[in-house]
Design a protein around this motif. Structure first.
Motif, mmCIF file in Angstrom:
data_model
loop_
_atom_site.group_PDB
_atom_site.id
_atom_site.type_symbol
_atom_site.label_atom_id
_atom_site.label_comp_id
_atom_site.label_asym_id
_atom_site.label_seq_id
_atom_site.Cartn_x
_atom_site.Cartn_y
_atom_site.Cartn_z
ATOM 1 N N GLY A 267 0.837 -1.185 0.000
ATOM 2 C CA GLY A 267 0.000 0.000 0.000
ATOM 3 C C GLY A 267 0.872 1.235 0.000
ATOM 4 O O GLY A 267 2.080 1.129 0.132
ATOM 5 N N PRO A 268 0.339 2.453 -0.152
ATOM 6 C CA PRO A 268 -1.089 2.695 -0.381
ATOM 7 C C PRO A 268 -1.517 2.299 -1.788
ATOM 8 O O PRO A 268 -0.673 2.104 -2.641
ATOM 9 N N ALA A 269 -2.821 2.183 -1.960
ATOM 10 C CA ALA A 269 -3.397 1.760 -3.241
ATOM 11 C C ALA A 269 -2.869 0.393 -3.637
ATOM 12 O O ALA A 269 -2.372 0.191 -4.744
ATOM 13 N N ALA A 270 -2.939 -0.543 -2.698
ATOM 14 C CA ALA A 270 -2.478 -1.895 -2.965
ATOM 15 C C ALA A 270 -3.420 -2.589 -3.939
ATOM 16 O O ALA A 270 -4.608 -2.279 -4.002
ATOM 17 N N THR A 271 -2.867 -3.510 -4.668
ATOM 18 C CA THR A 271 -3.702 -4.308 -5.564
ATOM 19 C C THR A 271 -3.085 -5.702 -5.665
ATOM 20 O O THR A 271 -2.071 -5.973 -5.043
ATOM 21 N N ILE A 272 -3.731 -6.557 -6.474
ATOM 22 C CA ILE A 272 -3.184 -7.899 -6.605
ATOM 23 C C ILE A 272 -1.984 -7.854 -7.539
ATOM 24 O O ILE A 272 -2.079 -7.382 -8.679
ATOM 25 N N GLY A 273 -0.827 -8.295 -7.045
ATOM 26 C CA GLY A 273 0.373 -8.249 -7.861
ATOM 27 C C GLY A 273 0.483 -9.470 -8.759
ATOM 28 O O GLY A 273 0.794 -9.373 -9.934
ATOM 29 N N GLU A 274 0.184 -10.628 -8.174
ATOM 30 C CA GLU A 274 0.397 -11.868 -8.897
ATOM 31 C C GLU A 274 -0.469 -12.944 -8.262
ATOM 32 O O GLU A 274 -0.749 -12.864 -7.067
ATOM 33 N N ILE A 275 -0.863 -13.932 -9.046
ATOM 34 C CA ILE A 275 -1.573 -15.067 -8.459
ATOM 35 C C ILE A 275 -0.809 -16.333 -8.816
ATOM 36 O O ILE A 275 -0.478 -16.549 -9.981
ATOM 37 N N LEU A 276 -0.507 -17.113 -7.775
ATOM 38 C CA LEU A 276 0.299 -18.307 -7.984
ATOM 39 C C LEU A 276 -0.550 -19.550 -7.783
ATOM 40 O O LEU A 276 -1.209 -19.708 -6.751
#
Lengths: 265, 294
Positions: free
Chosen positions: A215-224
């Motif tokens: 954060g701030p404004a975190a989001t999904i970086g990657e999905i494993l």
């Protein structure tokens, strides 16, 4: 992949007076029925906020959550939460803590003796039936969390939400509980969304690991994807190449590409 | 779980022998095992205050022992007021009653005023604790009103009720209610977010939330308020009764003063103190009982 639970373009902005802080930006995730999903990220990345939105405890600023195609906008027993610090009611016994939820959820549909059996069944499931008459103050932290899990399971949720459920426990107790949760997931096939900051825990338990940026404004970086067969056994996995690859992928994400803000500074 | 049985029969070393002594077995003894610990515990609690009491009475005797003293000495007090001390239950009609009846009349007023204050205080406390707007609106008003001394309410309540009895009860009510309101509000505001969240996930209704979460969670605070309230009520009743007259410990003291029966006043004060102590303990006991039963 069918969308059992859909998290759809969620933004979360907190406003306190003149100050605004953007916690989540454009978070989207689709979860199939029976999947075990972990959300991992450094502290302050808004993963608990995301869980609270799915639980309905918090309204998203923009976007929404759909469960079986229906919008979620308030908390309910179909999305039972296991809170980080167990949050059992200290004035009720173990049995009564679970019964409170069971009585409320199944008052109309089950008889008194059926509800009693259901409470005992769920306490059995987490191996806590022996402590039914104890109060939370009289049992250990791991036992409290077991009861918390029993209470959540007893609501027969469509999605089980775990908010760092093992975070406050010592390593041995945590391993025990992880095994129990795996067993229960195997047996009941629940859909689970778990917040964690423990890489091994995420790899061991999950079908997919959702990695959040800082954060701030975190989001999904990657999905494993974690393509390990179930049932998984902790001991066998230690040397399993797939396990090692998944584990280092998560570590790589967390510590090489998205270091904790305080460390990066 | 089975452990291998340990083998105590070690092979005897040649040329050595050991002798076994049986220690005498301790006989169970009710006097030693049951009675003695209780007696010791009671003595450690009772002996120090009794010794201090004896010392204080001795100082009092020395200070007030001279014949010219304005206040009675303990020995004079006992001889002056022996009838009052020995016969708390006599009743010759009118105001000429034993101390028990005066205390009893005062307790009735306190009980009525206090129960009303407890009910209204908890209700208002819950309102202020739950609703931010009720708190913003009412809290400043309550903070001002609670500093008004109890007796200052008496003329107004006499004007409103035109009778001593309800006025005294109202004074008790208005004295006891503030700490109950304020402590209940703090207790309700301090209910952990987790408990609220549990209630929301389970979807408890308003009344269920009140009975199953709010009351038990705030109970320690509520009982703190109730305990302060009962103490204040007992403080206020003596003063109020001095002014309204009739049967009651307050008026008894005032009447004794007017009749220059200083010894009677001292005896009454001892009663007032002991009853106040018992009331405080009673509420504390109920609180502990409620905490265990909840």
């Amino acid at each position: 992949m069918s969308d059992y639970l859909a998290i759809d373009h969620i933004d979360q902005v907190f406003q306190r007076g003149a100050a605004t802080s953007e916690v989540l930006r454009d978070v989207s995730l689709r979860i199939a029925k029976g999947e075990y999903i972990s959300i991992i990220g450094h502290s302050g990345c808004g993963k608990s906020t995301l869980l609270n939105i799915v639980a309905g405890l918090l309204r998203a600023t923009r976007g929404g959550v759909l469960l079986e195609g229906r919008e979620v906008n308030e908390p309910g027993p179909d999305r039972a939460v296991v809170f980080q610090n167990h949050s059992l009611l200290p004035w009720l016994t173990v049995y009564d803590n679970v019964k409170l939820a069971v009585d409320k959820v199944f008052r109309a549909t089950r008889s008194k003796s059926e509800r009693h059996d259901w409470v005992m069944h769920n306490l059995d499931l987490v191996q806590m039936a022996h402590a039914r008459d104890k109060r939370p103050g009289e049992i250990s932290g791991g036992m409290k969390q077991r009861v918390g899990i029993a209470r959540a399971l007893a609501m027969e949720p469509k999605v089980l939400l775990l908010d760092e459920p093992f975070g406050a426990l010592d390593a041995l107790t945590r391993a025990h509980l992880q095994d129990s949760v795996m067993e229960i997931h195997q047996k009941l096939g629940n859909t689970v969304l778990m917040i964690t900051h423990d890489v091994d825990e995420a790899v061991l338990l999950s079908d997919r690991i959702v990695m959040m940026t800082n954060g701030p404004a975190a989001t999904i970086g990657e999905i494993l994807e974690v393509p390990l067969d179930r049932p998984r056994r902790r001991l066998d996995l230690a040397a399993d190449p797939v396990y090692i690859r998944c584990r280092s992928a998560v570590l790589e994400f967390l510590y090489a590409r998205h270091r904790a803000p305080t460390l990066a500074a | 779980m089975s452990m291998p049985a340990r083998n105590f029969e070690t092979p005897a070393a040649p040329g050595r022998s050991a002798t076994l002594f049986a220690l005498p077995r301790r006989q169970p003894d009710v006097l030693r095992d049951r009675v003695k610990p209780i007696a010791v515990a009671a003595a450690t609690r009772l002996v120090p205050p009794l010794v201090m009491l004896a010392v204080l009475i001795a100082i009092w005797q020395l200070a007030a022992g001279s014949p010219t003293s304005a206040l009675p000495s303990p020995t004079k007090l006992v001889s002056d007021s022996w009838e009052l001390i020995a016969h708390p239950f006599y009743d010759r009609g009118g105001l000429d009653k034993g101390l028990f009846w005066h205390i009893f009349a005062s307790l009735q007023r306190v009980a009525l005023g206090y129960v009303l204050a407890a009910v209204a205080g908890i209700a208002l406390g819950v309102l202020i604790g739950q609703s931010i707007w009720a708190m913003r609106g009412l809290d400043p008003i309550f903070q001002v009103l609670r500093t008004v001394p109890p007796l200052a309410w008496l003329p107004i309540s006499l004007a409103a009720f035109r009778d001593g009895q309800p006025s005294a009860i109202f004074v008790i009510f208005i004295t006891a209610i503030w700490p109950i309101i304020i402590n209940t509000a703090v207790g309700v505001r301090n209910i952990p977010e987790d408990y609220r969240n549990v209630a929301r996930v389970v979807r408890l209704g308003g009344l269920e939330y009140f009975a199953k979460i709010m009351l038990p969670a705030a109970a320690p605070y509520i009982f703190t308020g109730l305990r302060i309230g009962i103490g204040l009520s007992w403080l206020a009743i003596v003063a109020a009764e001095m002014l309204i007259g009739g049967v009651g410990i307050g008026f008894f003291i005032w009447d004794a003063w007017n009749s220059s029966l200083i010894s009677d006043i001292v005896v009454a004060l001892v009663y007032v103190g002991l009853v106040g102590f018992c009331l405080d303990r009673l509420i504390a006991l109920i609180g502990r009982f409620a905490a265990r039963a909840a």
